[in-house]
Design a protein around this motif. Structure first.
Motif, mmCIF file in Angstrom:
data_model
loop_
_atom_site.group_PDB
_atom_site.id
_atom_site.type_symbol
_atom_site.label_atom_id
_atom_site.label_comp_id
_atom_site.label_asym_id
_atom_site.label_seq_id
_atom_site.Cartn_x
_atom_site.Cartn_y
_atom_site.Cartn_z
ATOM 1 N N VAL A 44 -37.026 -24.686 12.906
ATOM 2 C CA VAL A 44 -35.755 -25.293 12.882
ATOM 3 C C VAL A 44 -35.840 -26.007 11.604
ATOM 4 N N THR A 45 -36.795 -26.861 11.299
ATOM 5 C CA THR A 45 -36.887 -27.444 9.743
ATOM 6 C C THR A 45 -36.866 -26.835 8.772
ATOM 7 N N LEU A 47 -35.859 -23.473 8.850
ATOM 8 C CA LEU A 47 -34.067 -22.953 8.484
ATOM 9 C C LEU A 47 -33.287 -23.841 7.702
ATOM 10 N N TYR A 48 -33.370 -25.197 8.164
ATOM 11 C CA TYR A 48 -32.223 -25.998 7.517
ATOM 12 C C TYR A 48 -32.859 -26.220 6.083
ATOM 13 N N ALA A 49 -33.977 -26.495 5.917
ATOM 14 C CA ALA A 49 -34.487 -26.854 4.328
ATOM 15 C C ALA A 49 -34.037 -25.553 3.563
ATOM 16 N N ASP A 51 -31.832 -22.974 4.098
ATOM 17 C CA ASP A 51 -30.404 -23.255 3.801
ATOM 18 C C ASP A 51 -29.820 -24.173 2.819
ATOM 19 N N ARG A 52 -30.103 -25.420 2.852
ATOM 20 C CA ARG A 52 -29.805 -26.532 2.115
ATOM 21 C C ARG A 52 -30.358 -26.186 0.499
ATOM 22 N N CYS A 55 -28.164 -23.565 -0.804
ATOM 23 C CA CYS A 55 -26.716 -24.042 -1.233
ATOM 24 C C CYS A 55 -26.549 -24.821 -2.487
ATOM 25 N N PHE A 308 -24.372 -23.502 11.322
ATOM 26 C CA PHE A 308 -25.093 -24.656 10.841
ATOM 27 C C PHE A 308 -26.217 -24.374 9.799
ATOM 28 N N PHE A 309 -26.940 -23.279 10.276
ATOM 29 C CA PHE A 309 -28.058 -23.079 9.371
ATOM 30 C C PHE A 309 -27.684 -21.931 8.328
ATOM 31 N N ASN A 310 -26.469 -21.568 8.222
ATOM 32 C CA ASN A 310 -25.989 -20.558 7.001
ATOM 33 C C ASN A 310 -24.779 -21.105 6.467
ATOM 34 N N GLN A 311 -24.850 -22.521 5.944
ATOM 35 C CA GLN A 311 -23.838 -22.951 5.141
ATOM 36 C C GLN A 311 -23.774 -22.349 3.768
#
Length: 470
Positions: A44-45, A47-49, A51-52, A55, A308-311
């Motif tokens: 999860v971490t 994927l979040y990192a 994606d951001r 971005c 949320f994970f594809n901003q």
């Protein structure tokens, strides 16, 4: 030389103060539950990192492409380019500012990098934006027809403040419309503004005349209306004294038809040509259509998690839209030749903009909910009216609770009813505008007056796609 037993600590570590039991430990895998927790948290971490980080890369890529425009010198009497941003309440979402939040987060950074100024106009309720657009058009028409005085200007004429110069800057700017629901309200307001007579309409006065004779505030009196005549009274007014004490009572047999008001329906003596809509519409600034999807509802929770994970997809759409407004040339709007509610779904028409988003609208029963609220309100209103009249006439003493918390008077109840009816009628008319069953409003005069920025070219879209996938 004797060798140390297996598992014993090295001799040089015996004097460090580290417990020998720590030195004899051998690494081993965590338990099954710890492995599940650590792997899930790490995934999860990551994927979040990821994606951001993408971005930021996409946003920086577009900022670098337009930042040179902000470095051009501007004269002391010059004005930067200015666009108008329109947003409205999304169906099913109580947050009326959702469209503007999307603009601030994904589109605004690119405009700021290019030194493009903006004004934001947001509709707080369904149909509010359509009213704003229509009222602005009618106000401009009244000034041009001489019905209203021109808007006051500065006493000292300043450079760039003349009407012709302001009009030129307006056309050089642009219009940003966020979401299909906003597009529907904007087009409906345009059609109303250029099709209806340009008179000022007082909605409260029209509604008050509509509600004046509906009988909600009529009194029910048990006194026989003919008793006064039987007693040979010389009073020509046949109404009983008990009824005459209420200034708000209008007997059904004496009700007159409502009178038209000049302020509500326009002046009585005007040029008949004013009621005829103009054959042509002035040119509008180019329109940028920004796709916007707001996920609302429990059934869309899985898609919310994916979103949320594809901003980065939203960042790319917003940045690309802003880049088109800054660098692209507009083209005339493509409207259907024979408009009906099915033609707008054709790819050749700009009225099909973002039509797939309507499948994500939360299933709403707004008309039935308003009907239930109206029924509940009127059932509770009658006892309040009786209490207010009894206390106002001194027919009974107020109770202890009524002394501590005075009930509303009849005037306050009428005002409350007017406010609720205005809101209910506005919500119903607004929902009819943005409902998926309602097509986008269209007028043949729009073809020569409106223009839109084209969508991104295929090669540019593919290039940006590679940026955030690499």
């Amino acid at each position: 030389m004797s060798t140390p037993p297996e598992g014993s600590s090295p001799s040089f570590l015996q004097y460090t103060g580290i417990p020998p039991s720590w030195l004899r430990k051998r690494p081993k895998l965590p338990s099954r539950n710890w492995l599940i927790f650590l792997s899930t948290t790490a995934a999860v971490t990551a994927l979040y990192a990821y994606d951001r980080r993408k971005c930021k890369q996409i946003r920086d890529h577009y900022v670098d492409k337009v930042q040179h425009l902000s470095e051009h010198p501007l004269s002391s009497l010059g004005f930067p380019r200015k666009v108008t941003v329109y947003g409205s309440k999304y169906p099913g979402d109580e947050d009326a500012d959702r469209s503007m939040k999307f603009f601030r987060k994904y589109v605004k950074p690119i405009l700021v990098a290019a030194a493009v100024d903006y004004d934001m106009i947001n509709g707080k309720r369904h149909g509010s934006l359509a009213d704003i657009v229509a009222d602005e058009i009618k106000s401009r028409r009244r000034i041009e027809l001489g019905l209203d005085p021109p808007r006051p200007t500065t006493v000292i004429p300043l450079p760039g403040q003349q009407p012709a110069e302001r009009r030129k800057r307006e056309l050089e700017g642009g219009i940003i419309i966020v979401g299909r629901h906003t597009f529907k309200e904007f087009m409906h307001g345009l059609k109303r503004g250029w099709s209806e007579p340009p008179y000022k309409v007082d909605k409260e006065e029209l509604l008050s005349r509509e509600l004046e004779f509906d009988g909600v505030f009529d009194e029910v009196d048990t006194v026989d209306a003919n008793s006064g005549l039987d007693q040979g009274s010389a009073d020509p007014d046949p109404l009983p004294q008990t009824i005459q004490r209420s200034p708000f009572y209008f007997p059904p047999q004496l009700k007159a038809p409502p009178k038209t008001s000049a302020s509500a329906s326009g002046p009585t003596t005007v040029n008949p040509q004013i009621d005829i809509p103009p054959s042509t519409i002035p040119t509008y600034p180019p329109i940028l259509l920004v796709p916007f999807t707001n996920l609302v509802g429990f059934s869309l929770v899985p898609r919310m998690i994916w979103d949320f994970f594809n901003q980065r997809h939203k960042v790319r759409e917003g940045a690309d839209a802003a880049y088109r407004l800054i660098t692209s040339s507009p083209r005339p709007i493509r409207g259907p030749s024979s408009y009906d509610e099915h033609v707008e779904t054709l790819a050749s028409s700009d009225l099909s903009f973002d039509h797939q988003v309507e499948s994500f609208y939360r299933s709403t029963s707004l008309p039935s909910d308003i009907e239930k609220s109206r029924k509940t309100y009127y059932e509770a209103l009658q006892p309040k009216i009786i209490t207010a009249r009894q206390l106002a006439r001194g027919e009974r003493e107020p109770t202890k609770d009524e002394r501590n918390y005075p009930p509303p008077t009849e005037v306050e109840l009428r005002t409350e009813r007017m406010t609720k009816e205005l809101r209910w009628k506005g919500d119903l008319s607004g929902w009819e505008i943005i409902s998926p069953a309602t097509p986008v409003a269209w007028d043949s005069r729009f073809e020569a007056a409106l223009s839109v920025y084209p969508e991104a070219e295929q090669d540019d879209a593919q290039q940006t796609q590679n940026i955030h996938l690499s």
